[in-house]
Design a protein around this motif. Structure first.
Motif, PDB file in Angstrom:
ATOM      1  N   GLY A   7      -0.163  -1.586   7.025  1.00  0.00           N
ATOM      2  CA  GLY A   7       1.284  -1.419   7.066  1.00  0.00           C
ATOM      3  C   GLY A   7       1.676   0.014   7.344  1.00  0.00           C
ATOM      4  N   PHE A  11       4.307   1.761   2.911  1.00  0.00           N
ATOM      5  CA  PHE A  11       3.817   0.521   2.321  1.00  0.00           C
ATOM      6  C   PHE A  11       2.424   0.705   1.716  1.00  0.00           C
ATOM      7  N   ASP A  50       2.454  -6.334   4.541  1.00  0.00           N
ATOM      8  CA  ASP A  50       3.870  -6.448   4.230  1.00  0.00           C
ATOM      9  C   ASP A  50       4.399  -7.705   4.916  1.00  0.00           C
TER      10      ASP A  50
END
Length: 100
Positions: A7, A11, A50
């Protein structure tokens, strides 16, 4: 088998702080390419992604990723039902099912 994460820098930061060694930082433009490479990494059994980033994938690649068993790609941040369905598909049992 190791756990990996893919990500944006924001993240993956928490996963890095938790000690994950397999971290794939990417941008929306390179997400699909990096994800496919991450899935080919030997030793990675679980790949956390994510959930909203999975929308960046083409329909064919998205289906391949979500159906993958080795590694299991776990969407994070999209709600309990995604994780529940992923576990159910991976092991064939609904661990969250309550006895009636």
């Amino acid at each position: 088998m190791d756990i990996a994460v893919i990500g944006s820098e924001e993240f993956v930061l928490g996963f890095r702080l938790a000690g994950l060694r397999h971290v794939f930082v990417t941008t929306p433009e390179t997400y699909q390419e990096v994800l496919l490479k991450a899935m080919e990494e030997p030793g990675v059994g679980v790949l956390a992604a994510d959930g909203k980033d999975l929308d960046l994938l083409s329909p064919n690649v998205r289906a391949k990723v979500l159906d993958s068993i080795q590694p299991v790609v776990v969407p994070v941040g999209r709600g309990e039902t995604d994780l529940r369905e992923k576990v159910k598909r991976a092991i064939g049992v609904d661990l969250y099912k309550e006895d009636e």
